[in-house]
Structure formats: structure tokens, C-alpha cells
Design an enzyme around this catalytic site. Structure first.
Site, PDB file in Angstrom:
ATOM      1  N   LYS A 153      21.652  19.481  62.616  1.00 29.48           N
ATOM      2  CA  LYS A 153      22.571  18.407  62.224  1.00 29.48           C
ATOM      3  C   LYS A 153      22.741  17.474  63.420  1.00 29.48           C
ATOM      4  O   LYS A 153      23.488  17.760  64.353  1.00 29.48           O
ATOM      5  CB  LYS A 153      23.918  18.968  61.782  1.00 29.48           C
ATOM      6  CG  LYS A 153      24.855  17.898  61.227  1.00 29.48           C
ATOM      7  CD  LYS A 153      26.155  18.510  60.730  1.00 29.48           C
ATOM      8  CE  LYS A 153      27.058  17.438  60.144  1.00 29.48           C
ATOM      9  NZ  LYS A 153      27.437  16.411  61.144  1.00 29.48           N
ATOM     10  N   GLU A 182      38.916  18.905  65.576  1.00 31.42           N
ATOM     11  CA  GLU A 182      40.305  18.639  65.191  1.00 31.42           C
ATOM     12  C   GLU A 182      40.349  17.863  63.872  1.00 31.42           C
ATOM     13  O   GLU A 182      41.161  18.144  62.988  1.00 31.42           O
ATOM     14  CB  GLU A 182      41.008  17.859  66.300  1.00 31.42           C
ATOM     15  CG  GLU A 182      42.472  17.559  66.030  1.00 31.42           C
ATOM     16  CD  GLU A 182      43.365  18.779  66.141  1.00 31.42           C
ATOM     17  OE1 GLU A 182      44.521  18.692  65.707  1.00 31.42           O
ATOM     18  OE2 GLU A 182      42.899  19.834  66.629  1.00 31.42           O
ATOM     19  N   GLU A 242      17.551  22.215  58.864  1.00 38.98           N
ATOM     20  CA  GLU A 242      17.268  21.271  59.948  1.00 38.98           C
ATOM     21  C   GLU A 242      18.491  21.146  60.848  1.00 38.98           C
ATOM     22  O   GLU A 242      19.622  21.410  60.399  1.00 38.98           O
ATOM     23  CB  GLU A 242      16.903  19.898  59.366  1.00 38.98           C
ATOM     24  CG  GLU A 242      18.055  19.246  58.631  1.00 38.98           C
ATOM     25  CD  GLU A 242      17.612  18.205  57.613  1.00 38.98           C
ATOM     26  OE1 GLU A 242      17.721  17.022  57.944  1.00 38.98           O
ATOM     27  OE2 GLU A 242      17.191  18.589  56.497  1.00 38.98           O
ATOM     28  N   LYS A 288      28.496  24.346  60.806  1.00 41.23           N
ATOM     29  CA  LYS A 288      28.871  23.756  62.089  1.00 41.23           C
ATOM     30  C   LYS A 288      28.873  24.798  63.208  1.00 41.23           C
ATOM     31  O   LYS A 288      29.225  25.952  63.006  1.00 41.23           O
ATOM     32  CB  LYS A 288      30.257  23.097  61.993  1.00 41.23           C
ATOM     33  CG  LYS A 288      30.371  22.000  60.930  1.00 41.23           C
ATOM     34  CD  LYS A 288      29.555  20.774  61.279  1.00 41.23           C
ATOM     35  CE  LYS A 288      30.231  19.915  62.317  1.00 41.23           C
ATOM     36  NZ  LYS A 288      31.401  19.170  61.812  1.00 41.23           N
ATOM     37  N   CYS A 321      39.434  24.395 109.362  1.00 46.21           N
ATOM     38  CA  CYS A 321      40.126  24.431 108.065  1.00 46.21           C
ATOM     39  C   CYS A 321      39.866  25.789 107.404  1.00 46.21           C
ATOM     40  O   CYS A 321      38.705  26.140 107.160  1.00 46.21           O
ATOM     41  CB  CYS A 321      39.617  23.304 107.173  1.00 46.21           C
ATOM     42  SG  CYS A 321      40.257  23.358 105.485  1.00 46.21           S
ATOM     43  N   ASP A 350      38.000  17.901  61.578  1.00 45.70           N
ATOM     44  CA  ASP A 350      37.565  18.836  60.538  1.00 45.70           C
ATOM     45  C   ASP A 350      38.714  19.737  60.090  1.00 45.70           C
ATOM     46  O   ASP A 350      38.870  20.018  58.895  1.00 45.70           O
ATOM     47  CB  ASP A 350      36.406  19.702  61.051  1.00 45.70           C
ATOM     48  CG  ASP A 350      35.112  18.923  61.191  1.00 45.70           C
ATOM     49  OD1 ASP A 350      35.000  17.850  60.581  1.00 45.70           O
ATOM     50  OD2 ASP A 350      34.212  19.393  61.911  1.00 45.70           O
TER      51      ASP A 350
END
Length: 669
Positions: A114, A33, A112, A313, A431, A35
């Protein structure tokens, strides 16, 4: 709203949430959010540069320094990274850097994971650690030297030789998943509030004013770049600098690698994304950097980020949505589970409209109301859950969640045993909800495996009062079954045939099918192998039961309670009268050496050449005790593809790990 007002509101919101994230370590928004808001700001400023101001969040990084620490000035600014959210944006990144270089083109990248932790700067003078600081706002950070000295993987003195006189190493302090779980477990035992996630735990631990507290926290560190270099030289390759740092004693992420094209970079991203849940630390993407230092220098920086690097991302695992209602469901053992009914939201690769709220204690801990805006998290195959509430967005007409006192299915009184977090309906098979769940479990693939008898069919059988106990299933005829919805004569006969086939089972499957509390596949198999007959299990004492692998005090009490109940005895007797049977279990010949005798093993992940149940049975024949979870007592973890948290925990505990090929080799030998 005018463009200027929109910008002002965006800046205000971004500054507020940056403060909550960086300074107070108490974020109210999921990263995705934040971002999105930042991307909106950048887009407006790009289209209307006349409205850009020097105090815009797009022109700085992070938040202000905490008042409790002295400040450190970064001689070289610690910048953030621009983000890419899809392959097209990654392609644009490559085009931008190649267009800027003109005569050169990038042919090698350093990639690599993140890490989701806290960025820090380590300054070494003559090989000695003299200062450590947080990133802060990029120019000024907090002096956390004493706290960083407590992190055991960070060397206080560099090893080897050849390091520069002044060397600034930058990297991420993070908390491994296993350490985070252990930390929260200890907090709950002390009735303290647990941390929301490993990132918050790492940040909170590193910013303790008392370094003795930091020393008790399971923090780790990976280097990702260098800043100041004086009185010496480093390699001209970003990746080779990692190797240099590692030789000097600084940890390097083992997943770092060089990629020779953008196609390789995309393959790396996909591979890390698929293995994300199996890694021992939290990540939210991968970082892609131009490997050549000389090309990095040519490309330079913009106000808040280097041109030569980008963070690709992952799809968001946390999102904002609204809690519309709460439904209370009744499980097979009578456990009442509150299920959040959410405004549908796309998160973690799927659209989520339901999430677990676990129990009454969790609802109280969250302080959640119907109508609240909540942060929902979905990671891997984990059931979506609400992790926090955005109280600032609570509407005036929100409603407190009222936990029921009677069963929503049968209206019986609910009970909560002292020391347990679960509220239960104790009506048993009286039940209808419990009856449905018990029958679904009985016919499931890992139990009696009755093909064609799915959840919808079982629910109809109970609703039409055609079945009350598992034994009643075997009394059904094809003619009777055809009264059910979408059940033709052929399908009905197939169900009857499957029921007749299911009568031939194994003792371990039969035990599992009974639905004894906390007796899963592995425990059922261990009980069957240990006692060899149902009569021996049902008449076993507490002392005899706890001798079995995977059976502790609580499980033993559940087993004793189950077999002492007259109704359960009648169910078992009726099932046997209907023809349910299993072959005798042969006792192990103790004169024959067992290669895995008394070894505690765990299976996890997807096996392609073996069926899981067959693998378990074969391991038990070799003397192994097959457990359902990894602990300090585990000897071997056999990990298939897409192994998750069990693999991470095994790595953390130093448990021996073998793949499917090694498992097959052991079984063949």
C-alpha cells in the site's frame, strides 16, 4: 456527551482533518489517529444507523477539489479501502466475502504494498493519454494532466497492441525515498522549508499550478487497478491485468504477487513488513484483493469502498503524544543534544518516552514548546523523532525551550562554530559527561572490546573519580573494582582479565577507540591500511590524509587537530606505556593482482556466516576501499538480511548489489 453530539464532533473533526490532508496537503494528525477516529465513527453509526447522514465522512472519500484546477468527473467513482489492523480482522474480511458469494469461495488473492502517495486516474483514448485526475472526493477530482505528463515513467502513448479504445488506469503517484532525500537536501541548501515526508512531497509536487516545477520533482507511479474499459477486453484476473498494463508500458509494483490462501496472504504481509525499510518507497500496509474479476463484480461495493479488497495496515509509525520536558545531553565530542521527554506512547512496535530534537535549529524549525502535542515518528531502527507540532492543541501554560549557554555537566561556556549546526562544550575530558562517553566508546565492542566494562560501570568509575583517561583503566585492580555497586570479586577479576586481553588489538581498532571526530570503523581501517603505522598517521599532512578513501577535507582537519593536541599525544603515549599494542601491517604486494583494487564497497544489513569486521578486513586485503555510506562513487553494496536505507539508495543509484553468499564466493576465490 450524547451519542448525537459525539457523532457531530467526530464528523466535524474528520472533515477538518480530511481537508487538511487532501486539500491543503498539510495534515495535523498522524494517519493512525485519523483511522482511529474513523473507526469510532463507523462503530457508532453501525450501532445507531438512525443517526447516519448522507454528509457523514463514512459516506465519502477524501476532500474537495482545489480551486486552482479545473475539475474532472469520475465516470466510475474512485473509492477508498476498508482497513484491517490485525489477523482477526483479516479473517473476518475473508468470511464476509465467502458468506456473500455462497456458492463460490475465494481461493486466489492479489496482494501488493500500500503505497503512501496520491491516487490518480489516467485516461487513455486510442492509446493516447488525454486526461489525468486526482481522486478528490471520489466523484470529482482535479485535472492534473499537464503535471502528470512530466512524470517520465507514465507513458504518453501505450505500447504494443490490444488495448481498449478507452482505458482508465488508476494508480499511485509517489516519491521514492532517495528522491525525497535529495529534494530536501536541495531545499535546505536554498534555506527553504523541507517537506515533512515523501507523501506530502509527492502531493505538493503533483498539485503545482506550474507544471515546470512538477517536472523537476522525482515522482514515480505504479498502477493498481482499472476503471473505464470500452472497445476492448482485459484479463479476468486482477494480477494478469497488471501484467497486461505492464506490457502496454505502465509501471507495475515489483512486489505484487498472487497468494493462494489467507495463510499465504499473512506470510506476504509479514515478509513486506520485515522488508519495509529496505523498499525504495514509503508504504503503510499491504492491499489484498480478490483476484477474480467476476467474483469482484459479484461482491460489488459499499458506499465508500469495494467489498472485494481491504488494506491491511502496518503498526503505526507515527503517533500523537505530549512533550513534557527537554533534557540536554553531552556527547563524547562535546555535542549538546536536546532530548525530548515524552508522555510514553506505543509507536512502531515499541513504547517510546524519549526522542531526539537534534539541535537548536531543529527546535526553531519545529516551533515546539514544552507542553505541546506533537507527532512522534519511529521507523525501523531509526531513533524516534518529533516531526511536527499540533499548534491547535497548544496549552496556555506551554513554555518555550531555552537552549543552554553553559554545559549542563561542567558549566563551561558552550560554543557554536560558524557553519555548524551543533553547539559544543569545548572542555574536553575535563567535562565529566564527555569523559564518560569517551571511555564508553574506548571500551566498546567495535573499539577495544572490553567485556564486562559496561556503561554503568564506566559511569561509576568517573563519578568516584577512579578514572580520568583511557590509560587509567589499565591501572585498575580487582580489589579496587570491588568498591563499585554490583561488582563482586569474580566479576572484578573478569574485568581486569578483559582489560589485559584488550591490550592486544589492531591499529584500526585503536584508531577508532580514540574517538576522533567523524572517524568511524571504515575510515579507521582505511587510514591503517594506507599509512600502516600510527606514527605515519599522526605526522601525515593534510594533502596526504585526503588521499585516503573516505577522508575528505573536514575529516582530514579533525585528524590533524586531534594529533596536534598535546593532551591527546599524552593519552596515546600512556596507553602504549600500559602495554596497548598491535601487530605491524604488511604492505600490499603490488605485483599480486587485487580483484577488488580501487573498488569502493559498502557493507550493510546482518551477516550470518561472517563477522562484519572480518569481512571488512578481507575485502581490504583484496584491494577494496570499504566506505561507510552509499554514494554515486560506490561500486558494490554487499547487503545482508534486513538491509535498510543503504540498499534503497543503492538501488536508486544503480549500484551493483550482492548478497552474503556472493561475498563469501568472492573471498574464497
Amino acid at each position: 456527551m450524547s451519542i448525537e453530539k459525539t457523532l457531530d464532533e467526530l464528523k466535524k473533526q474528520l472533515n477538518y482533518h480530511a481537508y487538511r490532508y487532501y486539500v491543503e496537503d498539510s495534515p495535523e494528525l498522524p494517519d493512525a489517529e485519523y483511522d482511529r477516529m474513523m473507526q469510532q465513527l463507523l462503530l457508532i453509526e453501525k450501532e445507531h444507523p438512525e443517526f447516519m447522514t448522507v454528509d457523514s465522512p463514512s459516506q465519502r472519500v477524501g476532500g474537495e477539489a482545489l480551486g486552482g484546477f479545473t475539475q474532472v468527473q469520475h465516470e466510475i467513482p474512485m473509492l477508498s479501502l476498508d482497513n484491517a489492523f490485525n489477523d482477526n480482522e483479516l479473517d473476518s474480511f475473508e468470511k464476509r466475502i465467502n458468506d456473500r458469494l455462497i456458492s463460490d469461495s475465494v481461493s486466489l488473492f492479489c496482494c501488493e504494498p500500500k503505497l503512501d502517495g496520491l491516487a490518480v486516474s489516467l485516461l487513455y483514448v486510442d492509446g493516447l493519454l488525454v486526461q489525468a485526475g486526482t481522486r478528490g472526493d471520489g466523484a470529482t477530482g482535479e485535472n492534473i494532466t499537464e503535471n502528470v505528463r512530466t512524470i517520465r515513467c507514465i507513458p504518453l502513448t501505450l505500447q504494443g497492441e490490444g488495448w481498449p479504445t478507452r482505458l482508465e488506469v488508476r494508480g499511485e503517484v509517489f516519491m521514492p525515498k532517495a528522491g525525497f532525500d535529495a529534494l530536501n537536501e536541495r531545499a535546505l541548501k536554498r534555506a527553504e522549508k523541507p517537506f515533512a515526508n515523501p507523501r506530502n512531497a509527492a502531493a505538493g509536487s503533483l498539485r503545482q499550478l506550474d507544471s515546470k516545477i512538477t517536472a523537476t520533482r522525482p515522482l514515480s507511479f505504479y498502477a493498481y487497478s482499472v476503471g473505464i474499459i470500452e472497445g476492448g477486453e482485459l484479463e479476468g484476473s486482477h494480477y494478469q491485468r497488471f501484467v497486461q498494463l505492464k506490457n502496454w508500458g505502465l509501471p507495475m509494483c515489483e512486489e505484487t504477487k498472487q497468494c493462494h490462501s489467507l495463510t499465504d496472504v499473512k506470510a506476504y504481509y509479514k515478509d513486506i513488513l520485515e522488508r519495509r525499510d529496505a523498499l525504495k518507497y514509503e508504504i503503510d500496509g499491504v492491499v489484498i484483493k480478490v483476484d477474480s474479476i467476476s467474483l469482484q463484480e459479484q461482491l460489488g461495493f459499499v458506499a465508500r469502498a469495494p467489498r472485494w479488497a481491504i488494506a491491511y495496515k502496518f503498526p503505526a509509525q507515527e503517533e500523537l503524544t505530549v512533550l513534557n520536558d527537554v533534557e540536554f545531553q553531552v556527547g563524547r565530542t562535546g555535542a549538546i543534544t536536546p532530548v525530548a521527554k515524552l508522555e510514553p506512547i506505543f509507536v512502531g512496535g515499541v513504547t517510546v518516552s524519549n526522542a531526539t530534537l537534534h539541535n537548536a535549529d531543529e527546535i526553531a524549525r519545529l516551533g515546539v514548546h514544552i507542553g505541546d502535542t506533537v507527532i512522534i515518528r519511529r521507523a525501523g531502527d531509526v531513533i524516534p523523532q518529533i516531526v511536527s507540532v499540533v499548534e491547535a492543541r497548544r496549552p496556555e501554560d506551554s513554555k518555550a525551550i531555552i537552549y543552554p549557554t553553559t554545559c549542563p555537566a561542567c558549566d563551561s561556556q558552550l560554543e557554536r562554530i560558524e557553519g555548524e549546526v551543533v553547539t559544543r562544550c569545548v572542555a574536553g575530558l575535563v567535562c565529566p559527561a564527555q569523559r564518560k562517553e569517551a571511555l564508553k566508546h574506548f571500551v566498546s565492542r567495535k573499539a577495544l572490546d572490553v567485556d564486562g566494562l559496561g556503561d554503568k560501570v564506566v559511569e561509576q568509575l568517573v563519578d568516584k573519580e577512579m578514572v580520568e583517561t583511557p590509560a587509567d583503566l589499565f591501572k585498575l585492580s580487582a580489589g579496587v573494582l570491588t568498591v563499585l555497586d554490583r561488582m563482586g570479586p569474580k566479576s572484578a577479576q573478569n574485568v581486569v582479565n578483559a582489560l589485559n586481553k584488550a591490550k592486544e588489538t589492531t591499529l584500526s581498532r585503536f584508531l577508532y577507540s580514540l574517538g576522533i571526530r567523524e572517524v568511524g570503523e571504515a575510515t579507521a581501517a582505511n587510514l591503517a591500511l594506507h599509512f600502516q603505522t600510527l606514527n605515519a598517521i599522526s605526522s601525515a599532512t593534510f594533502e596526504q590524509l585526503i588521499e585516503v578513501s573516505d577522508v575528505g577535507d573536514i575529516v582530514a582537519k579533525h585528524i590533524l587537530g586531534f594529533f596536534s593536541e598535546p593532551h591527546n599525544q599524552a593519552v596515546i603515549e600512556n596507553l602504549q606505556l600500559m602495554g596497548v599494542n598491535w601487530p605491524d601491517i604488511k604492505a600490499l604486494d603490488e605485483s599480486v593482482p587485487q580483484p577488488l583494487a580501487d573498488k569502493v564497497v559498502v557493507l550493510t544489513g546482518t551477516l550470518y556466516k561472517l563477522k562484519r569486521n572480518e569481512a571488512k578486513a578481507a575485502l581490504q586485503e583484496l584491494g577494496a576501499k570499504v566506505a561507510g555510506s552509499v554514494s554515486k562513487n560506490t561500486d558494490i553494496l554487499f547487503a545482508g538480511e534486513a538491509a535498510g536505507s543503504k540498499l534503497a539508495k543503492a538501488e536508486e543509484l544503480g549500484v551493483e548489489i550482492m548478497n552474503e553468499e556472493q561475498l563469501i564466493e568472492i573471498l574464497n576465490n
